[in-house]
Write a protein that holds these residues in place. Structure first.
Motif, PDB file in Angstrom:
ATOM      1  N   ILE A 275      66.895  43.200  51.256  1.00 28.48           N
ATOM      2  CA  ILE A 275      65.888  43.796  52.128  1.00 28.48           C
ATOM      3  C   ILE A 275      65.438  42.731  53.121  1.00 28.48           C
ATOM      4  O   ILE A 275      65.024  41.643  52.722  1.00 28.48           O
ATOM      5  CB  ILE A 275      64.654  44.297  51.345  1.00 28.48           C
ATOM      6  CG1 ILE A 275      65.059  45.338  50.289  1.00 28.48           C
ATOM      7  CG2 ILE A 275      63.621  44.868  52.312  1.00 28.48           C
ATOM      8  CD1 ILE A 275      65.477  46.676  50.842  1.00 28.48           C
ATOM      9  N   VAL A 276      65.542  43.040  54.397  1.00 27.60           N
ATOM     10  CA  VAL A 276      65.063  42.154  55.448  1.00 27.60           C
ATOM     11  C   VAL A 276      63.801  42.777  56.035  1.00 27.60           C
ATOM     12  O   VAL A 276      63.839  43.901  56.543  1.00 27.60           O
ATOM     13  CB  VAL A 276      66.115  41.956  56.551  1.00 27.60           C
ATOM     14  CG1 VAL A 276      65.562  41.061  57.660  1.00 27.60           C
ATOM     15  CG2 VAL A 276      67.400  41.368  55.978  1.00 27.60           C
ATOM     16  N   ILE A 277      62.693  42.065  55.962  1.00 32.20           N
ATOM     17  CA  ILE A 277      61.418  42.587  56.475  1.00 32.20           C
ATOM     18  C   ILE A 277      61.121  41.918  57.804  1.00 32.20           C
ATOM     19  O   ILE A 277      60.868  40.716  57.869  1.00 32.20           O
ATOM     20  CB  ILE A 277      60.281  42.352  55.469  1.00 32.20           C
ATOM     21  CG1 ILE A 277      60.605  43.029  54.134  1.00 32.20           C
ATOM     22  CG2 ILE A 277      58.961  42.879  56.026  1.00 32.20           C
ATOM     23  CD1 ILE A 277      59.550  42.822  53.060  1.00 32.20           C
ATOM     24  N   GLY A 278      61.200  42.690  58.868  1.00 31.75           N
ATOM     25  CA  GLY A 278      61.034  42.183  60.231  1.00 31.75           C
ATOM     26  C   GLY A 278      62.186  42.642  61.085  1.00 31.75           C
ATOM     27  O   GLY A 278      63.349  42.463  60.729  1.00 31.75           O
ATOM     28  N   GLY A 279      61.871  43.250  62.233  1.00 31.13           N
ATOM     29  CA  GLY A 279      62.905  43.888  63.032  1.00 31.13           C
ATOM     30  C   GLY A 279      63.365  43.120  64.245  1.00 31.13           C
ATOM     31  O   GLY A 279      64.076  43.665  65.090  1.00 31.13           O
ATOM     32  N   GLY A 280      63.009  41.849  64.366  1.00 32.83           N
ATOM     33  CA  GLY A 280      63.378  41.072  65.544  1.00 32.83           C
ATOM     34  C   GLY A 280      64.713  40.359  65.411  1.00 32.83           C
ATOM     35  O   GLY A 280      65.528  40.663  64.528  1.00 32.83           O
ATOM     36  N   ASP A 281      64.916  39.362  66.285  1.00 33.04           N
ATOM     37  CA  ASP A 281      66.182  38.632  66.306  1.00 33.04           C
ATOM     38  C   ASP A 281      66.431  37.865  65.015  1.00 33.04           C
ATOM     39  O   ASP A 281      67.567  37.791  64.528  1.00 33.04           O
ATOM     40  CB  ASP A 281      66.203  37.662  67.486  1.00 33.04           C
ATOM     41  CG  ASP A 281      66.318  38.371  68.819  1.00 33.04           C
ATOM     42  OD1 ASP A 281      66.767  39.530  68.838  1.00 33.04           O
ATOM     43  OD2 ASP A 281      65.960  37.763  69.855  1.00 33.04           O
ATOM     44  N   THR A 282      65.376  37.265  64.453  1.00 30.64           N
ATOM     45  CA  THR A 282      65.555  36.511  63.216  1.00 30.64           C
ATOM     46  C   THR A 282      65.976  37.439  62.087  1.00 30.64           C
ATOM     47  O   THR A 282      66.843  37.100  61.268  1.00 30.64           O
ATOM     48  CB  THR A 282      64.264  35.769  62.842  1.00 30.64           C
ATOM     49  OG1 THR A 282      63.874  34.927  63.924  1.00 30.64           O
ATOM     50  CG2 THR A 282      64.458  34.923  61.594  1.00 30.64           C
ATOM     51  N   GLY A 283      65.373  38.623  62.022  1.00 26.10           N
ATOM     52  CA  GLY A 283      65.787  39.609  61.033  1.00 26.10           C
ATOM     53  C   GLY A 283      67.225  40.024  61.225  1.00 26.10           C
ATOM     54  O   GLY A 283      67.989  40.161  60.258  1.00 26.10           O
ATOM     55  N   SER A 284      67.633  40.211  62.477  1.00 25.76           N
ATOM     56  CA  SER A 284      69.022  40.551  62.772  1.00 25.76           C
ATOM     57  C   SER A 284      69.977  39.458  62.307  1.00 25.76           C
ATOM     58  O   SER A 284      71.056  39.735  61.774  1.00 25.76           O
ATOM     59  CB  SER A 284      69.179  40.785  64.278  1.00 25.76           C
ATOM     60  OG  SER A 284      70.537  40.948  64.637  1.00 25.76           O
ATOM     61  N   ASP A 285      69.567  38.194  62.490  1.00 24.00           N
ATOM     62  CA  ASP A 285      70.401  37.069  62.036  1.00 24.00           C
ATOM     63  C   ASP A 285      70.543  37.079  60.515  1.00 24.00           C
ATOM     64  O   ASP A 285      71.609  36.739  59.975  1.00 24.00           O
ATOM     65  CB  ASP A 285      69.791  35.752  62.490  1.00 24.00           C
ATOM     66  CG  ASP A 285      69.816  35.592  64.006  1.00 24.00           C
ATOM     67  OD1 ASP A 285      70.585  36.316  64.662  1.00 24.00           O
ATOM     68  OD2 ASP A 285      69.047  34.750  64.521  1.00 24.00           O
TER      69      ASP A 285
END
Length: 488
Positions: A298-308
């Motif tokens: 689970i990745v919490i956060g929808g920005g570039d870091t989350g995408s990475d």
């Protein structure tokens, strides 16, 4: 203007990607750049506007219509000269910048914008391939010594400009390799680290001294910020030894999620997870590396870091990847008459999302669940934004299985102990307080100490960091010499 009717004749050409099954097996870059003919066609779409909004939309003010015209003429060397005049590291921005210049492109008002980013990358890569990127060594040395704290894009840009002005520049980096978040925050599949290494070689030839593994000041006890320093130097010592100091560290204090179960094993900040993988790719052995192999992530956060985090988890071989975003799902197309030439609000799907990821919007995490001290899942609820706050929607609670949770919700501020060590005033958000005024810009409340990049403006883009590094360098040069010929 290369071709007067080009914008009416030609469609936008996107850079291609290697197939997903192929690229998820490795950590190398997978973008297929434009051919010479494709670059010429793309450049032909530029209208050479009387008021080039792309130029003002670009934080470093790249002279975009000029290099577009030169690419159309296939005059690549002069296109490089134009690009190099405003941007110290176009090979970085051509890979990882979200391209606000394209959002501001006049053609974008009622059509698709010129592929400026792809042309920038094509120009920069050709320059390196043809040996056009050479050290620019100052003819006269000033004898002034400048310390730059942090070797991310702001620090590197400031250091390069100051060295070219003839100052003796030393860059200090707490991690074991130069590059800051370029090195340890951005996955290699987005930007391979040879891009940094060859710039470091160029800057060393220009007279910059790099000292990796050196911590300036102290980190708070228990800090999760990456730090592989083997030596510590006090801020006071730095102020004594140098004529000026530029603070150019990142906004590395990650935003936490203090909900029940946060202390369970298996819940990590993105900036614990991503740097470890980059070190492994660099040939290091990382004891107890955080891995996603076979796990439900689970990745919490929808920005570039989350995408990475999504892209890295897929390359590890995760069983599943789900990404949460607190905000509602944006529209697939922006309202151009409302937003142009500014950065639009719209749904953005990255190459990592295309590799395999379920995305959930308007989702808040209420609780982490676990067994025997390890996370096994989490409970969420759908939310909507009302009267200035998020409100839970009744009957929308849901549970997800999770073996690994990565927190990628952005960064709240620089590490406070660093700023406190220098004694600089802070703004309301905990950043170093320094204005961008034409006279006295980037100077902090402490004599001869300047600040630029994320440490001053907060979490932002690589291209903004380069801009601030360049401008801070001019401010320091003026402070040291009484005037400056460096571009602002």
């Amino acid at each position: 203007m290369g071709k007067v009717t080009g914008f009416m004749e030609f469609e936008r050409i996107e850079e291609g990607y290697k197939p997903v099954p192929e690229r998820v097996k490795h950590y190398k870059e997978f973008v297929i750049g434009l051919s010479d003919e494709e670059s010429k066609v793309q450049a032909a779409r530029c209208m050479d506007c009387g008021t080039p909004f792309c130029n003002s939309g670009c934080p470093v003010n790249n002279i975009i219509p000029d290099f577009n015209d030169l690419v159309y003429q296939q005059d690549w060397f002069n296109a490089w000269q134009v690009l190099d005049s405003t941007n110290n590291f176009p090979e970085y921005t051509g890979r990882i910048c979200p391209a606000p210049c394209e959002a501001a492109c006049t053609l974008n008002y009622n059509d698709e914008p010129v592929g400026i980013k792809s042309l920038e990358r094509a120009i920069a890569d050709r320059a390196w391939d043809n040996g056009w990127v050479k050290p620019r060594i100052a003819k006269i040395r000033t004898g002034k010594k400048v310390a730059v704290v942090g070797s991310g894009p702001a620090g590197l840009a400031a250091a390069q400009q100051l060295a070219r002005a003839g100052h003796d520049v030393t860059v200090f980096e707490k991690n074991d390799r130069i590059g800051g978040l370029l090195r340890y925050g951005i996955p290699d599949f987005k930007m391979e680290k040879q891009q940094i290494d060859r710039r470091v070689e160029q800057m060393q030839a220009e007279g910059v001294t790099f000292r990796a593994g050196v911590m300036i000041g102290e980190l708070p006890k228990g800090s999760k910020v990456t730090n592989w320093a083997k030596e510590t130097i006090s801020p006071r010592q730095l102020q004594q030894d140098f004529d000026a100091v530029v603070l150019a560290g990142g906004a590395e204090q990650s935003r936490d999620l203090p909900v029940p179960g946060r202390d369970l094993d298996g819940i990590h900040f993105a900036m614990e997870f991503l740097p470890q993988q980059n070190k492994v790719i660099a040939g290091d052995k990382v004891k107890g590396q955080i891995r996603a192999d076979g796990k439900h992530v689970i990745v919490i956060g929808g920005g570039d870091t989350g995408s990475d985090c999504v892209g890295t988890s897929n390359r590890h071989g995760a069983a599943s990847v789900v990404q949460f975003e607190l905000m509602p799902q944006p529209p697939e197309e922006e309202n151009k008459p409302l937003t142009w030439p500014y950065w639009p609000y719209k749904l953005r799907t990255s190459s990592s999302h295309e590799e395999g990821c379920e995305r959930e919007f308007a989702t808040a995490t209420k609780e982490f669940m676990g067994e025997k001290g390890k996370v096994t899942g989490l409970r969420t609820v759908q939310v909507e934004f009302k009267d200035g706050k998020f409100v839970e929607m009744p009957g929308t609670e849901k549970e997800y299985k999770a073996d690994l949770v990565l927190l990628a919700m952005g960064f709240v501020s620089p590490v406070q102990t660093i700023l406190e060590g220098f004694g600089v005033d802070k703004d309301a958000r905990g950043n170093a307080k320094a204005s961008t005024d034409f006279i006295g810009g980037y100077a902090t409340s402490v004599p001869k100490v300047f600040a630029a990049g994320d440490i001053r403006r907060g979490q932002s883009l690589v291209v903004w960091a380069i801009r601030e590094g360049r401008q801070a360098a001019r401010a320091v040069d003026e402070f040291l010499m009484g005037f400056s010929d460096l571009p602002r």
